[in-house]
Design a protein around this motif. Structure first.
Motif, mmCIF file in Angstrom:
data_model
loop_
_atom_site.group_PDB
_atom_site.id
_atom_site.type_symbol
_atom_site.label_atom_id
_atom_site.label_comp_id
_atom_site.label_asym_id
_atom_site.label_seq_id
_atom_site.Cartn_x
_atom_site.Cartn_y
_atom_site.Cartn_z
ATOM 1 N N ILE A 162 -1.584 1.688 3.280
ATOM 2 C CA ILE A 162 -1.262 2.259 4.585
ATOM 3 C C ILE A 162 -0.436 3.513 4.338
ATOM 4 N N VAL A 163 -0.730 4.561 5.088
ATOM 5 C CA VAL A 163 0.093 5.774 5.023
ATOM 6 C C VAL A 163 0.478 6.147 6.451
ATOM 7 N N PHE A 164 1.778 6.300 6.654
ATOM 8 C CA PHE A 164 2.321 6.626 7.964
ATOM 9 C C PHE A 164 2.663 8.107 8.054
ATOM 10 N N SER A 165 2.654 8.635 9.273
ATOM 11 C CA SER A 165 3.224 9.955 9.533
ATOM 12 C C SER A 165 3.855 9.897 10.918
ATOM 13 N N GLU A 166 4.175 11.045 11.473
ATOM 14 C CA GLU A 166 4.837 11.093 12.774
ATOM 15 C C GLU A 166 3.932 11.773 13.796
ATOM 16 N N LEU A 167 4.296 11.615 15.063
ATOM 17 C CA LEU A 167 3.605 12.333 16.129
ATOM 18 C C LEU A 167 4.598 13.223 16.868
ATOM 19 N N LYS A 168 4.065 14.262 17.470
ATOM 20 C CA LYS A 168 4.904 15.117 18.302
ATOM 21 C C LYS A 168 4.365 15.133 19.723
ATOM 22 N N ARG A 169 5.260 15.092 20.668
ATOM 23 C CA ARG A 169 4.887 15.168 22.064
ATOM 24 C C ARG A 169 4.552 16.608 22.417
ATOM 25 N N VAL A 170 3.450 16.808 23.112
ATOM 26 C CA VAL A 170 3.047 18.136 23.556
ATOM 27 C C VAL A 170 2.901 18.087 25.072
ATOM 28 N N VAL A 171 3.740 18.828 25.766
ATOM 29 C CA VAL A 171 3.764 18.817 27.225
ATOM 30 C C VAL A 171 3.176 20.123 27.741
ATOM 31 N N ALA B 151 7.215 5.595 -1.335
ATOM 32 C CA ALA B 151 6.222 4.528 -1.428
ATOM 33 C C ALA B 151 6.960 3.206 -1.553
ATOM 34 N N LEU B 152 6.688 2.311 -0.633
ATOM 35 C CA LEU B 152 7.324 0.997 -0.621
ATOM 36 C C LEU B 152 6.349 -0.018 -1.202
ATOM 37 N N ARG B 153 6.827 -0.814 -2.168
ATOM 38 C CA ARG B 153 5.960 -1.786 -2.837
ATOM 39 C C ARG B 153 6.576 -3.173 -2.771
ATOM 40 N N ILE C 6 8.703 -3.339 1.693
ATOM 41 C CA ILE C 6 7.922 -3.025 2.899
ATOM 42 C C ILE C 6 8.620 -3.555 4.146
ATOM 43 N N PHE C 7 9.374 -4.642 3.991
ATOM 44 C CA PHE C 7 10.101 -5.185 5.141
ATOM 45 C C PHE C 7 11.114 -4.177 5.678
ATOM 46 N N GLN C 8 11.622 -3.302 4.838
ATOM 47 C CA GLN C 8 12.574 -2.296 5.307
ATOM 48 C C GLN C 8 11.955 -1.403 6.370
ATOM 49 N N LEU C 9 10.638 -1.241 6.336
ATOM 50 C CA LEU C 9 9.912 -0.510 7.380
ATOM 51 C C LEU C 9 9.397 -1.458 8.451
ATOM 52 N N ARG C 10 8.797 -2.558 8.007
ATOM 53 C CA ARG C 10 8.113 -3.470 8.937
ATOM 54 C C ARG C 10 9.052 -4.056 9.982
ATOM 55 N N ARG C 11 10.292 -4.299 9.630
ATOM 56 C CA ARG C 11 11.226 -4.954 10.547
ATOM 57 C C ARG C 11 11.406 -4.169 11.846
ATOM 58 N N SER C 12 11.232 -2.861 11.765
ATOM 59 C CA SER C 12 11.432 -2.032 12.955
ATOM 60 C C SER C 12 10.407 -2.313 14.041
ATOM 61 N N PHE C 13 9.241 -2.847 13.670
ATOM 62 C CA PHE C 13 8.228 -3.119 14.684
ATOM 63 C C PHE C 13 8.663 -4.242 15.626
ATOM 64 N N ARG D 230 2.573 -6.838 6.870
ATOM 65 C CA ARG D 230 3.003 -8.079 6.235
ATOM 66 C C ARG D 230 2.075 -8.480 5.081
ATOM 67 N N VAL D 231 0.843 -7.982 5.088
ATOM 68 C CA VAL D 231 -0.102 -8.349 4.023
ATOM 69 C C VAL D 231 -0.327 -7.203 3.039
ATOM 70 N N ALA D 232 0.273 -6.049 3.275
ATOM 71 C CA ALA D 232 0.083 -4.891 2.388
ATOM 72 C C ALA D 232 0.940 -5.031 1.137
ATOM 73 N N SER D 233 0.478 -4.432 0.051
ATOM 74 C CA SER D 233 1.253 -4.427 -1.193
ATOM 75 C C SER D 233 1.939 -3.095 -1.434
ATOM 76 N N CYS D 234 1.464 -2.025 -0.751
ATOM 77 C CA CYS D 234 2.095 -0.715 -0.888
ATOM 78 C C CYS D 234 1.836 0.097 0.370
ATOM 79 N N VAL D 235 2.899 0.669 0.934
ATOM 80 C CA VAL D 235 2.768 1.585 2.055
ATOM 81 C C VAL D 235 3.549 2.852 1.730
#
Length: 348
Positions: A116-125, A141-143, A148-155, A205-210
């Motif tokens: 999984i690879v994440f990025s950000e979005l920007k609001r365009v009004v 890269a989280l392995r 990965i929980f350091q990111l996943r917990r925010s959901f 939760r099932v990924a090995s690297c994000v």
């Protein structure tokens, strides 16, 4: 090397013919040309289906799926079912993406062997980009599960703290996901609101690297278009309750090492979203009697009552702490009065 497309981009369509060409063109002119674009017509009442078929005739990378109306999550699932790309991405049909978005995401996936690879979005009004920030884990890269929980917990939601929102974005749209990871684990978008949160929690939760890249290459249109997030009906309350139940169930799939923190975060999410429902009620066209009836239903919900128990409200931002006390003691009229001064989910 796979002969499949690098990325399948899934675009559910419903009543967006005004915006669809800009969306599709931004995908077909990507610097990564080894993609397929899957346009899912969710029984749209306008010309989306015809526009999609026209694109498919012009470009062999475009596939069209016509389905009975079932909502955003099921439409995305229909796209995944016919996708052949090594990765899948998701774009809402009234948005668009920068030209190099998928090349950058795919390169990061290859460089880090990330699923999984994440990025950000920007609001365009109305064509004007608003402020944005890099993904909190950009360049990292989280392995393994603990990292990965350091990111996943925010959901699951933010912890009780002075921050208005958790800085980790919950949308699936600025990201790509290894298709085999989704299919091997039977992960699907649920047919409920806030499906992105549940999907991201499950797949991470099932990924090995994000991994995550910097920048905000996804352009999230915030004009005057109607969406599920800015309308209110009496059934809206029940839809939030369904989401609360699903999020609680998702948190219970976490390991014992992580569950306690997830439980705290879910409580904050329930409190924040309950405040958001009250804001929607206060700004709706319901008469005063109906507003009070709906507000009472929110304040008496077992989800909110449970979340409020022993919650350290003094750690919240001041305005949210005041709102919490009003909700905790179920002051209907005061809650509506406070809510009338807010205009967005999770307001200050």
């Amino acid at each position: 090397m796979s002969n499949n497309p690098a990325v399948s981009v899934i675009v559910p369509m419903y009543n967006v013919e005004k915006y669809l060409p800009q969306c599709v063109d931004s995908l077909l002119f990507q610097t990564l040309d080894n993609i397929e674009v899957i346009l899912v017509d969710d029984e749209s009442p306008d010309g989306c289906g015809a526009i999609a078929e026209a694109y498919a005739k012009q470009d062999p990378r475009v596939k069209v799926v016509h389905r009975k109306n079932g909502g955003l999550g099921p439409a995305r699932n229909s796209g995944i079912e016919v996708a052949t790309g090594d990765f899948v991405g998701f774009v809402d049909s009234d948005d668009w993406v920068e030209r190099d978005m998928y090349e950058r995401l795919y390169e990061a996936a290859m460089n880090h062997e990330a699923q999984i690879v994440f990025s950000e979005l920007k609001r365009v009004v109305h064509g004007t980009p608003m402020g944005w920030s890099n993904h909190p884990f950009c360049g990292v890269a989280l392995r393994g599960d603990d990292e990965i929980f350091q990111l996943r917990r925010s959901f699951y939601g933010p912890l009780p703290n002075r921050l208005k929102d958790d800085p980790v974005p919950v949308s699936v749209c600025p990201n790509i996901y290894r298709r085999s990871l989704i299919e091997a684990n039977g992960i699907k978008f649920p047919a409920i609101r806030s499906e992105d949160i549940l999907f991201n929690a499950a797949v991470c939760r099932v990924a090995s690297c994000v991994a995550a890249i910097d920048g905000a290459p996804y352009c999230y249109r915030k004009d005057d278009q109607e969406s599920i997030t800015n309308t209110f009906k009496a059934s809206t309350i029940e839809s939030f309750f369904v989401f609360f139940d699903a999020l609680l169930s998702e948190s219970q799939k976490e390991s014992p090492n992580h569950f306690k923190e997830c439980e705290k975060r879910v409580r904050r999410r329930v409190i924040d979203y309950s405040r958001g429902i009250l804001i929607k009620i206060a700004s709706s066209n319901l008469d005063c009697k109906e507003k009070r009836k709906c507000a009472r239903k929110v304040l008496n919900s077992p989800y909110l009552l449970s979340a409020c128990k022993a919650f350290p409200f003094w750690l919240l931002p001041p305005a949210q702490a005041v709102f919490f006390v009003v909700m905790r003691f179920r002051f209907v009229d005061v809650a509506l009065l406070l809510a009338s001064g807010r205009n967005s989910l999770g307001g200050n």
